[in-house]
Design a protein around this motif. Structure first.
Motif, mmCIF file in Angstrom:
data_model
loop_
_atom_site.group_PDB
_atom_site.id
_atom_site.type_symbol
_atom_site.label_atom_id
_atom_site.label_comp_id
_atom_site.label_asym_id
_atom_site.label_seq_id
_atom_site.Cartn_x
_atom_site.Cartn_y
_atom_site.Cartn_z
ATOM 1 N N ALA A 1 0.944 -1.154 0.101
ATOM 2 C CA ALA A 1 0.053 0.493 -0.267
ATOM 3 C C ALA A 1 0.842 1.440 0.032
ATOM 4 O O ALA A 1 2.322 1.226 0.307
ATOM 5 N N VAL A 2 0.341 2.303 -0.438
ATOM 6 C CA VAL A 2 0.898 4.130 0.052
ATOM 7 C C VAL A 2 0.070 4.214 0.300
ATOM 8 O O VAL A 2 -1.158 4.188 0.625
ATOM 9 N N ALA A 3 0.342 5.554 1.252
ATOM 10 C CA ALA A 3 -0.684 6.583 1.626
ATOM 11 C C ALA A 3 0.266 8.262 2.288
ATOM 12 O O ALA A 3 1.425 8.122 1.780
ATOM 13 N N ILE A 4 -1.260 8.916 2.644
ATOM 14 C CA ILE A 4 -0.867 10.404 2.573
ATOM 15 C C ILE A 4 -1.395 11.057 3.774
ATOM 16 O O ILE A 4 -2.769 9.856 4.433
ATOM 17 N N PRO A 5 -0.875 11.721 4.389
ATOM 18 C CA PRO A 5 -1.523 11.969 6.162
ATOM 19 C C PRO A 5 -2.734 13.127 5.222
ATOM 20 O O PRO A 5 -2.315 13.797 3.447
ATOM 21 N N LEU A 6 -3.735 12.984 5.420
ATOM 22 C CA LEU A 6 -4.688 14.824 5.253
ATOM 23 C C LEU A 6 -4.650 15.042 6.692
ATOM 24 O O LEU A 6 -5.348 15.083 7.555
ATOM 25 N N VAL A 7 -3.954 16.607 6.816
ATOM 26 C CA VAL A 7 -4.031 17.597 7.661
ATOM 27 C C VAL A 7 -5.138 18.988 7.409
ATOM 28 O O VAL A 7 -5.428 19.689 6.529
ATOM 29 N N LEU A 8 -6.086 18.419 8.243
ATOM 30 C CA LEU A 8 -6.874 19.207 7.880
ATOM 31 C C LEU A 8 -7.471 20.714 9.520
ATOM 32 O O LEU A 8 -6.996 20.281 10.091
ATOM 33 N N GLU A 9 -7.416 21.123 9.140
ATOM 34 C CA GLU A 9 -8.208 22.560 10.246
ATOM 35 C C GLU A 9 -6.722 23.141 10.636
ATOM 36 O O GLU A 9 -6.650 23.217 11.790
ATOM 37 N N ASP A 10 -5.557 23.420 10.100
ATOM 38 C CA ASP A 10 -4.602 24.021 10.248
ATOM 39 C C ASP A 10 -3.738 23.316 11.057
ATOM 40 O O ASP A 10 -3.111 23.484 12.015
ATOM 41 N N GLY A 11 -3.904 21.764 10.911
ATOM 42 C CA GLY A 11 -3.779 20.765 11.667
ATOM 43 C C GLY A 11 -4.127 20.142 13.560
ATOM 44 O O GLY A 11 -3.748 19.516 13.832
ATOM 45 N N ALA A 12 -5.948 20.478 13.252
ATOM 46 C CA ALA A 12 -6.305 20.606 14.693
ATOM 47 C C ALA A 12 -6.631 19.237 14.331
ATOM 48 O O ALA A 12 -7.055 18.188 14.966
ATOM 49 N N GLU A 13 -6.891 18.690 13.695
ATOM 50 C CA GLU A 13 -6.988 17.541 12.983
ATOM 51 C C GLU A 13 -6.556 16.593 11.617
ATOM 52 O O GLU A 13 -5.937 17.450 11.179
#
Length: 271
Positions: free
Chosen positions: A216-228
């Motif tokens: 697999a490959v994977a990538i982060p999703l940084v939401l709300e300026d890092g809040a989530e």
């Protein structure tokens, strides 16, 4: 993976805090003790898993049953999660607007690659899938929304780590080290490798590490300026997904999907 608080008695409970309700925390620990695919647990098993004394467990299971969060099987003298938990879960998912935005992008990638695409969120030391889209090809593993997989040994978990700030990541890694000191050297090495991959490619890899037949490959999703922080992965059979395909094809395509999701979220007036 369940990580109990292990409150054998009041002396091993969390530090005294007048705002901390120990009884509530213990009740939630019991609910967390039910793992994926485990339908029934008895009071003794729940006590063993959580470290909560058995008399306390008995009172808690009785209360949770009365509230609808557990169901009691009188023949087995064991409990399973009740409809109250399901209702809470659906309410949580319904409030996750990102699922509605991400699903079409994820399904399009699943259809064009014949891979499984998942969106996950961290819960303690595991990633919980909150959305899964399947391709039409043969499936090596069928994981659905609600499935939990370890953070340290999976692409999606390590991608989530890459999305954390340095202080957050250092704190979390120290928790992992304390949890598994004997395996820490190997775990730390794979995490360092993923951090390097993310810096180099913009995504993380897992080539038969968690499950021998799955890559697999994977990538982060940084939401709300890092809040989530959440993460996306794209995986399938290792025999079909060799290293070059992961690097040159699936990784960049997953990165494009993540960018489209984030762009749509930025223009969503409800978020």
């Amino acid at each position: 993976m369940h990580n109990p608080a292990k409150w054998e008695d009041e002396s091993t409970a969390p530090p005294k805090d007048r705002n901390f309700v120990t009884a509530l925390a213990r009740g939630l620990e019991l609910l967390r003790a039910f793992g994926t695919g485990e339908e029934y647990l008895g009071n003794a098993e729940l006590s063993s898993r959580t470290g909560i004394p058995r008399p306390t467990v008995s009172r808690l299971t009785y209360t949770l049953t009365q509230l609808g969060y557990l169901k009691h099987n009188t023949r087995l003298e064991k409990y399973r999660l009740g409809p109250g938990i399901l209702a809470l879960g659906y309410r949580f998912l319904a409030n996750q607007g990102i699922r509605e935005i991400a699903r079409p992008h994820m399904q399009q990638l699943a259809d064009t690659t014949d891979c499984a695409i998942a969106l996950g969120s961290a819960d303690r030391h595991a990633m919980t899938y909150i959305e899964v889209c399947q391709g039409k090809g043969p499936l090596v593993m069928r994981l659905e929304a609600g499935s939990r997989i370890p953070i340290a040994t999976t692409a999606i978990g390590r991608a989530w780590l890459c999305g954390l700030s340095q202080p957050q990541r250092d704190s979390f890694l120290e928790e992992l080290r304390q949890q598994s000191p004997d395996q820490w050297s190997a775990v730390s090495a794979t995490i360092d490798k993923s951090l390097e991959e993310y810096q180099r490619y913009g995504f993380c890899l897992s080539e038969g590490e968690w499950e021998r037949d799955v890559s697999a490959v994977a990538i982060p999703l940084v939401l709300e300026d890092g809040a989530e922080i959440m993460a996306l992965n794209c995986g399938g059979a290792s025999l079909r997904l060799n290293h070059d395909i992961l690097i040159d094809n699936l990784g960049p395509r997953l990165r494009d999907v993540a960018e489209r999701i984030l762009a749509e979220l930025r223009h969503d007036p409800m978020r």
